[in-house]
Write a protein that holds these residues in place. Structure first.
Motif, PDB file in Angstrom:
ATOM      1  N   ARG A  63      24.687  51.549  40.893  1.00  0.00           N
ATOM      2  CA  ARG A  63      24.254  50.363  40.169  1.00  0.00           C
ATOM      3  C   ARG A  63      24.290  50.615  38.672  1.00  0.00           C
ATOM      4  O   ARG A  63      24.237  51.752  38.202  1.00  0.00           O
ATOM      5  CB  ARG A  63      22.845  49.982  40.597  1.00  0.00           C
ATOM      6  CG  ARG A  63      22.772  49.771  42.103  1.00  0.00           C
ATOM      7  CD  ARG A  63      21.412  49.403  42.513  1.00  0.00           C
ATOM      8  NE  ARG A  63      21.438  47.942  42.614  1.00  0.00           N
ATOM      9  CZ  ARG A  63      20.378  47.207  42.824  1.00  0.00           C
ATOM     10  NH1 ARG A  63      19.205  47.753  42.911  1.00  0.00           N
ATOM     11  NH2 ARG A  63      20.493  45.907  42.935  1.00  0.00           N
ATOM     12  N   VAL A  64      24.326  49.529  37.927  1.00  0.00           N
ATOM     13  CA  VAL A  64      24.442  49.591  36.480  1.00  0.00           C
ATOM     14  C   VAL A  64      23.260  50.331  35.840  1.00  0.00           C
ATOM     15  O   VAL A  64      23.403  50.926  34.775  1.00  0.00           O
ATOM     16  CB  VAL A  64      24.620  48.173  35.890  1.00  0.00           C
ATOM     17  CG1 VAL A  64      23.345  47.378  35.995  1.00  0.00           C
ATOM     18  CG2 VAL A  64      25.133  48.215  34.478  1.00  0.00           C
ATOM     19  N   LYS A  65      22.104  50.336  36.485  1.00  0.00           N
ATOM     20  CA  LYS A  65      20.944  51.013  35.900  1.00  0.00           C
ATOM     21  C   LYS A  65      21.137  52.521  35.782  1.00  0.00           C
ATOM     22  O   LYS A  65      20.362  53.199  35.118  1.00  0.00           O
ATOM     23  CB  LYS A  65      19.677  50.685  36.690  1.00  0.00           C
ATOM     24  CG  LYS A  65      19.645  51.233  38.088  1.00  0.00           C
ATOM     25  CD  LYS A  65      18.363  50.809  38.780  1.00  0.00           C
ATOM     26  CE  LYS A  65      18.315  51.372  40.178  1.00  0.00           C
ATOM     27  NZ  LYS A  65      17.078  50.986  40.854  1.00  0.00           N
ATOM     28  N   ARG A  66      22.167  53.079  36.395  1.00  0.00           N
ATOM     29  CA  ARG A  66      22.464  54.516  36.284  1.00  0.00           C
ATOM     30  C   ARG A  66      23.089  54.882  34.936  1.00  0.00           C
ATOM     31  O   ARG A  66      23.221  56.050  34.616  1.00  0.00           O
ATOM     32  CB  ARG A  66      23.404  54.954  37.408  1.00  0.00           C
ATOM     33  CG  ARG A  66      22.832  54.837  38.804  1.00  0.00           C
ATOM     34  CD  ARG A  66      21.629  55.742  39.056  1.00  0.00           C
ATOM     35  NE  ARG A  66      21.893  57.133  38.914  1.00  0.00           N
ATOM     36  CZ  ARG A  66      22.151  57.972  39.903  1.00  0.00           C
ATOM     37  NH1 ARG A  66      22.177  57.535  41.131  1.00  0.00           N
ATOM     38  NH2 ARG A  66      22.364  59.237  39.668  1.00  0.00           N
ATOM     39  N   LEU A  67      23.485  53.885  34.159  1.00  0.00           N
ATOM     40  CA  LEU A  67      24.125  54.143  32.866  1.00  0.00           C
ATOM     41  C   LEU A  67      23.075  54.231  31.766  1.00  0.00           C
ATOM     42  O   LEU A  67      22.790  53.274  31.064  1.00  0.00           O
ATOM     43  CB  LEU A  67      25.148  53.049  32.552  1.00  0.00           C
ATOM     44  CG  LEU A  67      26.319  52.976  33.510  1.00  0.00           C
ATOM     45  CD1 LEU A  67      27.218  51.817  33.141  1.00  0.00           C
ATOM     46  CD2 LEU A  67      27.102  54.273  33.517  1.00  0.00           C
ATOM     47  N   LEU A  68      22.505  55.407  31.623  1.00  0.00           N
ATOM     48  CA  LEU A  68      21.491  55.656  30.611  1.00  0.00           C
ATOM     49  C   LEU A  68      22.148  56.057  29.296  1.00  0.00           C
ATOM     50  O   LEU A  68      23.299  56.525  29.286  1.00  0.00           O
ATOM     51  CB  LEU A  68      20.571  56.778  31.079  1.00  0.00           C
ATOM     52  CG  LEU A  68      19.855  56.539  32.408  1.00  0.00           C
ATOM     53  CD1 LEU A  68      19.127  57.794  32.841  1.00  0.00           C
ATOM     54  CD2 LEU A  68      18.919  55.356  32.297  1.00  0.00           C
ATOM     55  N   PRO A  69      21.437  55.919  28.178  1.00  0.00           N
ATOM     56  CA  PRO A  69      21.982  56.409  26.910  1.00  0.00           C
ATOM     57  C   PRO A  69      22.376  57.884  27.026  1.00  0.00           C
ATOM     58  O   PRO A  69      21.719  58.660  27.715  1.00  0.00           O
ATOM     59  CB  PRO A  69      20.826  56.217  25.926  1.00  0.00           C
ATOM     60  CG  PRO A  69      20.056  55.063  26.509  1.00  0.00           C
ATOM     61  CD  PRO A  69      20.158  55.249  27.998  1.00  0.00           C
ATOM     62  N   ASP A  70      23.468  58.240  26.395  1.00  0.00           N
ATOM     63  CA  ASP A  70      24.059  59.590  26.367  1.00  0.00           C
ATOM     64  C   ASP A  70      24.835  59.948  27.630  1.00  0.00           C
ATOM     65  O   ASP A  70      25.328  61.064  27.747  1.00  0.00           O
ATOM     66  CB  ASP A  70      23.030  60.683  26.060  1.00  0.00           C
ATOM     67  CG  ASP A  70      22.549  60.609  24.621  1.00  0.00           C
ATOM     68  OD1 ASP A  70      23.345  60.213  23.750  1.00  0.00           O
ATOM     69  OD2 ASP A  70      21.384  60.940  24.368  1.00  0.00           O
ATOM     70  N   THR A  71      24.976  59.022  28.584  1.00  0.00           N
ATOM     71  CA  THR A  71      25.825  59.260  29.737  1.00  0.00           C
ATOM     72  C   THR A  71      27.278  59.265  29.272  1.00  0.00           C
ATOM     73  O   THR A  71      27.694  58.377  28.534  1.00  0.00           O
ATOM     74  CB  THR A  71      25.635  58.158  30.806  1.00  0.00           C
ATOM     75  OG1 THR A  71      24.262  58.142  31.206  1.00  0.00           O
ATOM     76  CG2 THR A  71      26.519  58.399  32.013  1.00  0.00           C
ATOM     77  N   LYS A  72      28.048  60.272  29.674  1.00  0.00           N
ATOM     78  CA  LYS A  72      29.468  60.329  29.333  1.00  0.00           C
ATOM     79  C   LYS A  72      30.253  59.617  30.421  1.00  0.00           C
ATOM     80  O   LYS A  72      30.054  59.874  31.611  1.00  0.00           O
ATOM     81  CB  LYS A  72      29.933  61.767  29.175  1.00  0.00           C
ATOM     82  CG  LYS A  72      29.328  62.428  27.970  1.00  0.00           C
ATOM     83  CD  LYS A  72      29.805  63.833  27.781  1.00  0.00           C
ATOM     84  CE  LYS A  72      29.099  64.451  26.589  1.00  0.00           C
ATOM     85  NZ  LYS A  72      29.375  65.868  26.461  1.00  0.00           N
ATOM     86  N   VAL A  73      31.143  58.702  30.005  1.00  0.00           N
ATOM     87  CA  VAL A  73      31.867  57.868  30.957  1.00  0.00           C
ATOM     88  C   VAL A  73      33.333  57.720  30.574  1.00  0.00           C
ATOM     89  O   VAL A  73      33.721  57.937  29.427  1.00  0.00           O
ATOM     90  CB  VAL A  73      31.240  56.455  31.066  1.00  0.00           C
ATOM     91  CG1 VAL A  73      29.837  56.510  31.619  1.00  0.00           C
ATOM     92  CG2 VAL A  73      31.269  55.744  29.733  1.00  0.00           C
ATOM     93  N   ARG A  74      34.116  57.348  31.572  1.00  0.00           N
ATOM     94  CA  ARG A  74      35.501  56.910  31.376  1.00  0.00           C
ATOM     95  C   ARG A  74      35.510  55.459  31.838  1.00  0.00           C
ATOM     96  O   ARG A  74      35.059  55.143  32.930  1.00  0.00           O
ATOM     97  CB  ARG A  74      36.468  57.751  32.199  1.00  0.00           C
ATOM     98  CG  ARG A  74      37.916  57.308  32.073  1.00  0.00           C
ATOM     99  CD  ARG A  74      38.857  58.278  32.776  1.00  0.00           C
ATOM    100  NE  ARG A  74      38.478  58.581  34.139  1.00  0.00           N
ATOM    101  CZ  ARG A  74      38.962  57.947  35.206  1.00  0.00           C
ATOM    102  NH1 ARG A  74      39.821  56.965  35.081  1.00  0.00           N
ATOM    103  NH2 ARG A  74      38.577  58.314  36.422  1.00  0.00           N
ATOM    104  N   VAL A  75      36.017  54.580  30.987  1.00  0.00           N
ATOM    105  CA  VAL A  75      35.966  53.148  31.276  1.00  0.00           C
ATOM    106  C   VAL A  75      37.369  52.565  31.285  1.00  0.00           C
ATOM    107  O   VAL A  75      38.149  52.777  30.353  1.00  0.00           O
ATOM    108  CB  VAL A  75      35.113  52.403  30.226  1.00  0.00           C
ATOM    109  CG1 VAL A  75      35.058  50.917  30.526  1.00  0.00           C
ATOM    110  CG2 VAL A  75      33.728  52.984  30.147  1.00  0.00           C
ATOM    111  N   SER A  76      37.664  51.825  32.331  1.00  0.00           N
ATOM    112  CA  SER A  76      38.893  51.062  32.431  1.00  0.00           C
ATOM    113  C   SER A  76      38.532  49.634  32.048  1.00  0.00           C
ATOM    114  O   SER A  76      37.605  49.049  32.629  1.00  0.00           O
ATOM    115  CB  SER A  76      39.418  51.134  33.864  1.00  0.00           C
ATOM    116  OG  SER A  76      40.540  50.322  34.012  1.00  0.00           O
ATOM    117  N   HIS A  77      39.238  49.072  31.030  1.00  0.00           N
ATOM    118  CA  HIS A  77      38.850  47.748  30.546  1.00  0.00           C
ATOM    119  C   HIS A  77      40.055  46.934  30.104  1.00  0.00           C
ATOM    120  O   HIS A  77      41.129  47.472  29.827  1.00  0.00           O
ATOM    121  CB  HIS A  77      37.838  47.873  29.404  1.00  0.00           C
ATOM    122  CG  HIS A  77      38.348  48.643  28.225  1.00  0.00           C
ATOM    123  ND1 HIS A  77      38.927  48.043  27.139  1.00  0.00           N
ATOM    124  CD2 HIS A  77      38.360  49.968  27.969  1.00  0.00           C
ATOM    125  CE1 HIS A  77      39.258  48.978  26.255  1.00  0.00           C
ATOM    126  NE2 HIS A  77      38.928  50.153  26.738  1.00  0.00           N
TER     127      HIS A  77
END
Length: 92
Positions: A63-77
């Motif tokens: 779920r989106v709530k797992r995206l906390l500040p400082d989480t490193k991500v790869r985003v397809s947009h």
């Protein structure tokens, strides 16, 4: 013959639609409707997030709530909308 010519011309026309991109960054802020990333070059990227956005942590959808500040991500947009977010590292 004319139909073949028209099809050839249409096939060779440039596409003005933005293709899907991928970026890697660190979550600066996140709410239920948008995500702000800090990219490696220092730029910030703001993307819309909705129910169609897929978020993955170790091959599991989360779920989106797992995206906390400082989480490193790869985003397809594409066109300012996040299609998929892959969590690379969570903050400690």
């Amino acid at each position: 013959m004319i139909a073949a010519l028209v099809l050839t011309m249409l096939g060779g026309a440039p596409s003005f639609a933005q293709s899907e991109r991928e970026d890697v960054g660190r979550v600066i802020s996140m709410n239920g409707s948008h995500l702000v990333l800090q990219l490696a070059d220092g730029d910030r990227l703001r993307l819309n997030v909705d129910g169609a956005t897929k978020i993955f942590l170790e091959d599991t959808r989360v779920r989106v709530k797992r995206l906390l500040p400082d989480t490193k991500v790869r985003v397809s947009h594409k066109d300012g909308h996040a299609a998929a977010i892959f969590v690379k590292a969570v903050p400690k």
